[in-house]
Design a protein around this motif. Structure first.
Motif, PDB file in Angstrom:
ATOM      1  N   CYS A   2     -15.180 -27.227 -35.767  1.00  0.00           N
ATOM      2  CA  CYS A   2     -14.761 -27.051 -36.917  1.00  0.00           C
ATOM      3  C   CYS A   2     -15.752 -26.177 -37.913  1.00  0.00           C
ATOM      4  CB  CYS A   2     -14.541 -28.421 -37.773  1.00  0.00           C
ATOM      5  SG  CYS A   2     -13.199 -29.374 -36.940  1.00  0.00           S
ATOM      6  N   ARG A   3     -16.915 -26.246 -37.564  1.00  0.00           N
ATOM      7  CA  ARG A   3     -18.023 -25.619 -38.566  1.00  0.00           C
ATOM      8  C   ARG A   3     -17.867 -23.977 -37.954  1.00  0.00           C
ATOM      9  NH1 ARG A   3     -21.418 -30.183 -37.101  1.00  0.00           N
ATOM     10  NH2 ARG A   3     -22.282 -29.141 -35.451  1.00  0.00           N
ATOM     11  N   TRP A   4     -17.869 -23.988 -36.940  1.00  0.00           N
ATOM     12  CA  TRP A   4     -17.507 -22.667 -36.171  1.00  0.00           C
ATOM     13  C   TRP A   4     -16.340 -21.969 -36.939  1.00  0.00           C
ATOM     14  CZ3 TRP A   4     -13.266 -20.915 -33.179  1.00  0.00           C
ATOM     15  CH2 TRP A   4     -13.437 -19.536 -32.684  1.00  0.00           C
ATOM     16  N   LEU A   5     -15.378 -22.614 -36.754  1.00  0.00           N
ATOM     17  CA  LEU A   5     -14.136 -22.150 -37.454  1.00  0.00           C
ATOM     18  C   LEU A   5     -14.139 -21.846 -38.818  1.00  0.00           C
ATOM     19  CD1 LEU A   5     -11.124 -21.365 -36.527  1.00  0.00           C
ATOM     20  CD2 LEU A   5     -10.592 -23.628 -37.113  1.00  0.00           C
ATOM     21  N   SER A   6     -14.854 -22.596 -39.520  1.00  0.00           N
ATOM     22  CA  SER A   6     -15.037 -22.536 -40.857  1.00  0.00           C
ATOM     23  C   SER A   6     -15.754 -21.084 -41.280  1.00  0.00           C
ATOM     24  CB  SER A   6     -15.701 -23.699 -41.789  1.00  0.00           C
ATOM     25  OG  SER A   6     -14.884 -24.895 -41.656  1.00  0.00           O
ATOM     26  N   ASN A   7     -17.006 -20.950 -40.536  1.00  0.00           N
ATOM     27  CA  ASN A   7     -17.638 -19.662 -40.584  1.00  0.00           C
ATOM     28  C   ASN A   7     -16.999 -18.497 -40.343  1.00  0.00           C
ATOM     29  OD1 ASN A   7     -20.031 -21.413 -41.395  1.00  0.00           O
ATOM     30  ND2 ASN A   7     -20.661 -21.625 -39.157  1.00  0.00           N
ATOM     31  N   VAL A   8     -16.076 -18.456 -39.233  1.00  0.00           N
ATOM     32  CA  VAL A   8     -15.506 -17.358 -38.866  1.00  0.00           C
ATOM     33  C   VAL A   8     -14.336 -17.166 -39.915  1.00  0.00           C
ATOM     34  CG1 VAL A   8     -13.587 -16.580 -37.240  1.00  0.00           C
ATOM     35  CG2 VAL A   8     -15.626 -17.729 -36.461  1.00  0.00           C
ATOM     36  N   THR A   9     -13.691 -17.906 -40.416  1.00  0.00           N
ATOM     37  CA  THR A   9     -12.500 -17.834 -41.494  1.00  0.00           C
ATOM     38  C   THR A   9     -12.977 -17.795 -42.701  1.00  0.00           C
ATOM     39  OG1 THR A   9     -12.106 -19.969 -41.517  1.00  0.00           O
ATOM     40  CG2 THR A   9     -11.069 -18.691 -39.870  1.00  0.00           C
ATOM     41  N   GLY A  10     -14.200 -18.151 -43.079  1.00  0.00           N
ATOM     42  CA  GLY A  10     -14.608 -18.572 -44.604  1.00  0.00           C
ATOM     43  C   GLY A  10     -13.583 -19.757 -45.304  1.00  0.00           C
ATOM     44  N   LYS A  11     -13.085 -20.400 -44.639  1.00  0.00           N
ATOM     45  CA  LYS A  11     -12.138 -21.655 -45.272  1.00  0.00           C
ATOM     46  C   LYS A  11     -12.994 -22.913 -44.876  1.00  0.00           C
ATOM     47  CE  LYS A  11      -7.953 -18.613 -44.559  1.00  0.00           C
ATOM     48  NZ  LYS A  11      -6.874 -18.390 -44.063  1.00  0.00           N
ATOM     49  N   ASN A  12     -12.330 -23.978 -45.341  1.00  0.00           N
ATOM     50  CA  ASN A  12     -12.875 -25.219 -45.158  1.00  0.00           C
ATOM     51  C   ASN A  12     -12.036 -25.931 -44.268  1.00  0.00           C
ATOM     52  OD1 ASN A  12     -14.415 -27.657 -45.497  1.00  0.00           O
ATOM     53  ND2 ASN A  12     -13.369 -28.267 -47.232  1.00  0.00           N
ATOM     54  N   TYR A  13     -12.468 -25.827 -42.867  1.00  0.00           N
ATOM     55  CA  TYR A  13     -11.876 -26.897 -41.725  1.00  0.00           C
ATOM     56  C   TYR A  13     -12.734 -27.844 -41.496  1.00  0.00           C
ATOM     57  CZ  TYR A  13      -8.582 -22.930 -40.651  1.00  0.00           C
ATOM     58  OH  TYR A  13      -7.570 -21.967 -40.695  1.00  0.00           O
ATOM     59  N   ASP A  14     -12.036 -28.896 -41.127  1.00  0.00           N
ATOM     60  CA  ASP A  14     -12.565 -30.187 -40.443  1.00  0.00           C
ATOM     61  C   ASP A  14     -11.730 -30.956 -39.792  1.00  0.00           C
ATOM     62  OD1 ASP A  14     -14.328 -32.016 -40.758  1.00  0.00           O
ATOM     63  OD2 ASP A  14     -14.293 -32.650 -43.034  1.00  0.00           O
ATOM     64  N   LEU A  15     -12.532 -32.180 -39.323  1.00  0.00           N
ATOM     65  CA  LEU A  15     -11.796 -32.990 -38.603  1.00  0.00           C
ATOM     66  C   LEU A  15     -10.903 -34.054 -39.802  1.00  0.00           C
ATOM     67  CD1 LEU A  15     -14.122 -34.196 -35.597  1.00  0.00           C
ATOM     68  CD2 LEU A  15     -12.106 -32.714 -35.524  1.00  0.00           C
ATOM     69  N   PRO A  16      -9.603 -34.508 -39.206  1.00  0.00           N
ATOM     70  CA  PRO A  16      -9.184 -35.572 -40.178  1.00  0.00           C
ATOM     71  C   PRO A  16      -9.791 -36.758 -40.522  1.00  0.00           C
ATOM     72  CG  PRO A  16      -7.786 -35.434 -38.079  1.00  0.00           C
ATOM     73  CD  PRO A  16      -9.047 -34.319 -38.165  1.00  0.00           C
ATOM     74  N   ARG A  17      -9.582 -37.312 -41.714  1.00  0.00           N
ATOM     75  CA  ARG A  17      -9.975 -38.669 -41.852  1.00  0.00           C
ATOM     76  C   ARG A  17      -9.366 -39.735 -41.314  1.00  0.00           C
ATOM     77  NH1 ARG A  17     -10.528 -36.254 -47.428  1.00  0.00           N
ATOM     78  NH2 ARG A  17     -12.451 -35.220 -47.953  1.00  0.00           N
ATOM     79  N   VAL A  18      -9.749 -40.645 -41.137  1.00  0.00           N
ATOM     80  CA  VAL A  18      -9.023 -41.795 -40.370  1.00  0.00           C
ATOM     81  C   VAL A  18      -7.676 -41.913 -41.471  1.00  0.00           C
ATOM     82  CG1 VAL A  18      -8.901 -44.381 -40.087  1.00  0.00           C
ATOM     83  CG2 VAL A  18     -10.759 -42.983 -39.219  1.00  0.00           C
ATOM     84  N   GLU A  19      -7.956 -42.077 -42.718  1.00  0.00           N
ATOM     85  CA  GLU A  19      -6.917 -42.394 -43.601  1.00  0.00           C
ATOM     86  C   GLU A  19      -5.707 -41.391 -43.483  1.00  0.00           C
ATOM     87  OE1 GLU A  19     -10.026 -40.946 -46.301  1.00  0.00           O
ATOM     88  OE2 GLU A  19      -9.935 -42.114 -44.562  1.00  0.00           O
ATOM     89  N   GLU A  20      -6.101 -40.228 -43.357  1.00  0.00           N
ATOM     90  CA  GLU A  20      -5.065 -38.980 -43.172  1.00  0.00           C
ATOM     91  C   GLU A  20      -4.564 -39.183 -41.673  1.00  0.00           C
ATOM     92  OE1 GLU A  20      -7.664 -35.838 -45.887  1.00  0.00           O
ATOM     93  OE2 GLU A  20      -7.980 -35.851 -43.567  1.00  0.00           O
ATOM     94  N   MET A  21      -5.229 -39.518 -40.788  1.00  0.00           N
ATOM     95  CA  MET A  21      -4.470 -39.670 -39.369  1.00  0.00           C
ATOM     96  C   MET A  21      -3.417 -40.707 -39.616  1.00  0.00           C
ATOM     97  SD  MET A  21      -3.724 -38.693 -36.464  1.00  0.00           S
ATOM     98  CE  MET A  21      -4.652 -37.569 -35.887  1.00  0.00           C
ATOM     99  N   GLN A  22      -3.872 -42.033 -40.170  1.00  0.00           N
ATOM    100  CA  GLN A  22      -2.908 -42.946 -40.336  1.00  0.00           C
ATOM    101  C   GLN A  22      -1.778 -42.486 -41.256  1.00  0.00           C
ATOM    102  OE1 GLN A  22      -5.855 -45.852 -42.310  1.00  0.00           O
ATOM    103  NE2 GLN A  22      -6.135 -46.904 -40.149  1.00  0.00           N
ATOM    104  N   HIS A  23      -1.982 -41.770 -41.873  1.00  0.00           N
ATOM    105  CA  HIS A  23      -0.547 -41.413 -42.835  1.00  0.00           C
ATOM    106  C   HIS A  23       0.237 -40.589 -41.981  1.00  0.00           C
ATOM    107  CE1 HIS A  23       1.322 -39.800 -46.162  1.00  0.00           C
ATOM    108  NE2 HIS A  23       1.046 -38.495 -45.932  1.00  0.00           N
ATOM    109  N   LEU A  24      -0.417 -39.629 -41.108  1.00  0.00           N
ATOM    110  CA  LEU A  24       0.400 -38.941 -40.051  1.00  0.00           C
ATOM    111  C   LEU A  24       1.317 -39.957 -39.242  1.00  0.00           C
ATOM    112  CD1 LEU A  24      -1.740 -35.585 -39.193  1.00  0.00           C
ATOM    113  CD2 LEU A  24       0.457 -35.659 -40.512  1.00  0.00           C
ATOM    114  N   LEU A  25       0.515 -40.833 -38.644  1.00  0.00           N
ATOM    115  CA  LEU A  25       0.852 -41.942 -37.720  1.00  0.00           C
ATOM    116  C   LEU A  25       2.150 -42.530 -38.456  1.00  0.00           C
ATOM    117  CD1 LEU A  25      -2.346 -43.089 -35.950  1.00  0.00           C
ATOM    118  CD2 LEU A  25      -0.403 -41.706 -34.930  1.00  0.00           C
ATOM    119  N   LYS A  26       2.040 -42.713 -39.637  1.00  0.00           N
ATOM    120  CA  LYS A  26       3.140 -43.524 -40.530  1.00  0.00           C
ATOM    121  C   LYS A  26       4.232 -42.565 -40.583  1.00  0.00           C
ATOM    122  CE  LYS A  26       4.217 -46.103 -44.799  1.00  0.00           C
ATOM    123  NZ  LYS A  26       3.395 -46.385 -46.176  1.00  0.00           N
ATOM    124  N   LYS A  27       4.192 -41.374 -40.797  1.00  0.00           N
ATOM    125  CA  LYS A  27       5.402 -40.552 -41.019  1.00  0.00           C
ATOM    126  C   LYS A  27       5.823 -40.483 -39.550  1.00  0.00           C
ATOM    127  CE  LYS A  27       3.940 -37.303 -44.838  1.00  0.00           C
ATOM    128  NZ  LYS A  27       5.239 -37.173 -45.308  1.00  0.00           N
TER     129      LYS A  27
END
Length: 898
Positions: free
Chosen positions: A766-791
């Motif tokens: 994710c750090r490499w991807l952010s450096n390459v693109t100039g954007k803010n990439y990251d891993l999802p937070r647990v609550e974000e993954m739980q939100h996806l699983l709920k959907k």
């Protein structure tokens, strides 16, 4: 081992070469879809807090479950633009208003539909809202009177007469029942005790009211006659209430005074209001609005000298410090002016902001100094700003609210305000949208999209809706022309009245000369013309295809064809028809017949598709039946008629809006764009075949899932909300190879999810991807993954999990027994699948493998790695505590944060 080495060398070379070959640029997506239109959000009902640091507002969004648009309350900081969602769910929350001390926000919500809208309260500091009122027939509107009391309008509770009818199951409708024209009155409710007190005993219906700054005076407008909407005869009356002395006085008693839109001056010495202005002393149904000021002390009123040729505009007026901020009628654009009361009259200043023609005031705070406003053009989606009123300008402008950010990835049609000579040799304005792939020198199809009213107008402001959608049509490489024909509003009194007794005579030529203008410029192919419209837009579209056979397609929605029957069936039939046709049909029968398209249907050769709601009273549904039956019986042109159950003049159900657009676009494809109809009733939309067809839109680069950016293959992300995008798939082996060349995999598994990855390596990617693109990439937070699983809950049974492989849902004991069999299969590497092999979360949200294939790394509350979600060796057992799989079945997906 040699096999793997060969794979690594060849594939890494191929990846790098392919990216060099195809380049690193990324274009906006040109194609618009029906979803892009229906899923658009809007922001409104802004109210600035007493402290001036916050604004409460409503975001209106589509709700699939409710099958309509609903409103959620939001709070946005005017200091740092921090945004907080206050309400969420299936309820339509609206009209947020701050208490005078800034402690509470009151709003209306119909959480019990049978009781209508009720008053709700919530603390400005957070927490759940609570219901304040419990009024039998619902609350219409409200204002804070002081820190502990709210004034509202409502009907009295049901009468004994009504209760008896209900008991008898008697639902007979008595038309024009003046005897039971139930009053709407003023009430006051305490926010502490919830006790309700009646403030008025009027006999009319209070349709609007405004409370003075000192909370002593209330000005009201009260409907007197059940027939007024129909015939415009007995107008509402206006009253001034003194809440301290408990008196009520009628004001504006002169003939033709019908003021509305009351707004008290900040000093409380009077109020402003809008008044119809017409050249006909006996009928002001067709009119423009001008501005009046009522002096409280003298109990008299005077017209504010706007000194502007076209009077008030569409976008209202707002009381500001020492004066009033006014939108003046200015054709296709806005015109902002600031009027100040002085000892010797009024002083006007036009706004000098270079963008003033496209600024739209949304709210001004109680001291008249702060303003929330928007900026938009026909080719620039709306942005919401905050600023300070500084004389003839808005200072310290700052964008505070972002909506519809997904449009930043869409191709937006170039649009411009154009003009040409119309029916009377005078200038007609319109808005022209260019094809998304426009190339100078080429000729393109043209769709005329005609506004309703007739006293509406198309403004230089971004708008896409189920009734007109210029960008969707522009993505089909068509021009779109909107026409502000004679009779349109926002162009002054002479223009709006010009079509009285001359209906169709100027409007239709205005449209046709606009088409000729574009053909003459070499932009439009004269053999590929279409026309569409809703309400009066449909009426004029029908008029155009009677006048000429040039149009290849016509799509009228809710349009009249028989003005004789309209007179009796339309909710405002007499008012409208008397004004525009010069009297009733029994006095002007020849004129009505001449103007009614029904009696000219034998001229129509244009393929026509007709839309109506079954309970439309603005343009009665029977008009659609007459139109359809005439064309169907004459048989000179293809015709199709669609009725939408339970819909009035404007469709509320998202499913109906979608179907209307689907049918309309298919009609356009067939008769205008001459595109082959590939619809198939035997084709099941949730079948594996359908899934594979949908996946064709998912980007690949030389066979690998992902997008190219700066020469590198990276994961594609999909918008979940305004601030978060999630990887469509788990990160694939091909994508990870671009980052780490040392991971080797068997051939033909490049689109499998990368697995056996530690949390640290996932974070490093994710750090490499952010450096390459100039954007803010990251891993999802647990609550974000739980939100996806709920959907994904309804889709979990389709995921690549242990349940899939064994054919049932095993219990813990069976899982242990199955381990040896699973181990045998693992030796062949057969359990993992290519990403996207199973069904996505939904047809609208094409995000895959959330609950299966590989479990995924997330960021826990302490910042440490947490494995979450199903995998190919994980059973779907909701009764057991979640256990992460072996590392060989752990991968990750990325998120992109705004």
């Amino acid at each position: 081992m040699r096999f793997k080495n060969i794979f690594f060398s060849f594939n890494l070379f191929f990846l790098i070469s392919a990216f060099q070959l195809f380049g690193a640029s990324a274009d906006k997506t040109a194609t618009w879809s029906i979803d892009d239109v229906i899923h658009l959000e809007s922001a409104g009902s802004f109210d600035i807090s007493p402290c001036g640091k916050w604004v409460a507002w409503v975001k209106t969004r589509p709700d699939k479950e409710q099958n309509e648009k609903v409103g959620d309350l939001y709070l946005t900081s005017l200091v740092d633009s921090v945004q907080v969602q206050l309400t969420r769910g299936k309820f339509n929350d609206r009209q947020p208003k701050w208490s005078l001390d800034g402690k509470y926000i009151a709003f209306l919500s119909a959480r019990e539909k049978e009781k209508g809208s009720q008053l709700w309260l919530m603390s400005a500091f957070g927490g759940e809202p609570w219901q304040l009122s419990d009024v039998e027939n619902g609350v219409n509107s409200f204002e804070w009177r002081n820190e502990t009391a709210i004034i509202f309008t409502a009907r009295e509770k049901k009468t004994e007469y009504e209760k008896e009818l209900k008991k008898k199951k008697d639902d007979t409708i008595v038309v024009g029942d003046q005897e039971h024209f139930w009053p709407v009155r003023l009430f006051q409710i305490s926010i502490d005790s919830k006790k309700v007190k009646r403030l008025s005993v009027n006999s009319g219906k209070i349709s609007q009211f405004a409370l003075s700054p000192d909370s002593r005076w209330v000005v009201t407008s009260e409907s007197q006659d059940v027939h007024f909407p129909y015939d415009n005869r007995v107008p509402p009356k206006q009253f001034l209430y003194d809440l301290e002395e408990k008196t009520r006085q009628e004001i504006f008693t002169e003939k033709n005074m019908k003021p509305s839109g009351f707004a008290w001056a900040l000093d409380g010495k009077g109020f402003y209001c809008a008044q119809p202005l017409s050249s006909d002393p006996d009928d002001d149904y067709v009119s423009v609005q001008t501005l009046y000021y009522f002096n409280l002390e003298k109990k008299n009123y005077q017209q504010v000298p706007l000194d502007w040729k076209w009077e008030l505009g569409f976008f209202g007026y707002f009381v500001a410090k020492e004066g009033i901020l006014v939108s003046l009628a200015n054709g296709a654009r806005n015109k902002l002016a600031y009027y100040q009361r002085t000892d010797d009259g009024w002083r006007r200043k036009f706004f000098t902001d270079e963008r003033a023609d496209n600024l739209f005031i949304k709210a001004v705070n109680k001291n008249g100094e702060q303003v929330v406003f928007s900026y938009s053009t026909a080719s620039a989606p709306e942005k919401i700003y905050h600023g300070q009123i500084d004389g003839d300008r808005i200072g310290n402008q700052k964008e505070i609210i972002k909506i519809n950010q997904q449009l930043s990835e869409k191709n937006i049609a170039r649009a411009e305000v154009i003009s040409w000579k119309g029916a009377r040799g005078d200038k007609v304005e319109g808005i022209l949208y260019y094809p998304h792939q426009y190339e100078a020198g080429k000729k393109y199809p043209l769709m005329c999209s005609i506004h309703g009213g007739p006293a509406g107008a198309d403004i230089d402001h971004f708008r896409e809706s189920w009734t007109n959608y210029p960008n969707l049509l522009a993505s089909k490489n068509s021009f779109v022309l909107k026409v502000n024909y004679h009779g349109s509003g926002n162009y002054g009194l002479e223009w709006v009245e010009s079509i009285k007794k001359r209906y169709y005579e100027y409007e239709v030529p205005d449209i046709l000369t606009g088409v000729d203008h574009l053909i003459g410029q070499g932009l439009v192919d004269p053999e590929r013309l279409g026309i569409m419209g809703w309400s009066n837009g449909a009426i004029l579209a029908i008029g155009c295809v009677i006048e000429t056979d040039r149009f290849k397609v016509c799509a009228p929605g809710a349009g009249d064809v028989n003005w004789i029957s309209d007179y009796g069936n339309c909710a405002f039939g007499a008012a409208f028809d008397n004004a525009y046709f010069g009297g009733p049909p029994w006095k002007r029968l020849k004129h009505y017949v001449e103007k009614s398209p029904l009696f000219k249907m034998e001229k129509v050769t244009t393929p026509t598709i007709i839309f109506f709601g079954t309970v439309d009273t603005n343009v009665p549904t029977e008009q659609g039946w007459q139109h359809y039956r005439a064309m169907q019986q004459i048989g000179k042109a293809p015709v199709k008629f669609l009725l939408f159950p339970g819909e009035a003049h404007g469709f509320r159900k998202l499913s109906h809006q979608r179907r209307k657009m689907e049918e309309e676009l298919a009609w356009f494809d067939k008769y205008l764009f001459e595109k082959k109809d590939d619809s198939n009733e035997a084709f099941k939309k949730d079948s594996p075949l359908a899934l594979e067809l949908k996946k064709r839109i998912i980007p690949k680069t030389v066979g690998y899932y992902g997008v190219k950016e700066k020469g590198r293959l990276i994961p594609e992300v999909v918008a979940i909300n305004d601030t978060l995008k999630v990887g469509r798939f788990e990160v694939t082996r091909a994508q990870f190879l671009v980052f780490d060349h040392h991971n080797l995999y068997p051939l033909e598994t490049e689109n499998f999810p990368v697995s056996g990855i530690s949390f640290e390596r996932a974070k490093a990617y994710c750090r490499w991807l952010s450096n390459v693109t100039g954007k803010n990439y990251d891993l999802p937070r647990v609550e974000e993954m739980q939100h996806l699983l709920k959907k994904n809950k309804a889709n979990q049974k389709h995921e690549n999990t242990l349940d899939y492989w064994v054919g049932y849902s095993p219990n813990p004991d069976e899982v242990i027994l199955l381990d040896p069999k699973i181990a045998e299969l693992e030796l062949t590497g057969s359990l993992l699948m290519k990403v996207g092999s199973r069904k996505p979360i939904s047809d609208e949200l094409l995000i895959f493998d959330v609950g299966g294939n590989v479990a995924e790394w997330c960021i826990g509350a302490d910042g440490q790695g947490v494995v979450w979600g199903g995998s190919a060796v994980t059973p779907t057992d909701t009764k057991s505590e979640y256990q992460p799989p072996r590392s060989e079945y752990v991968g990750f997906r990325v998120v992109l944060r705004q």
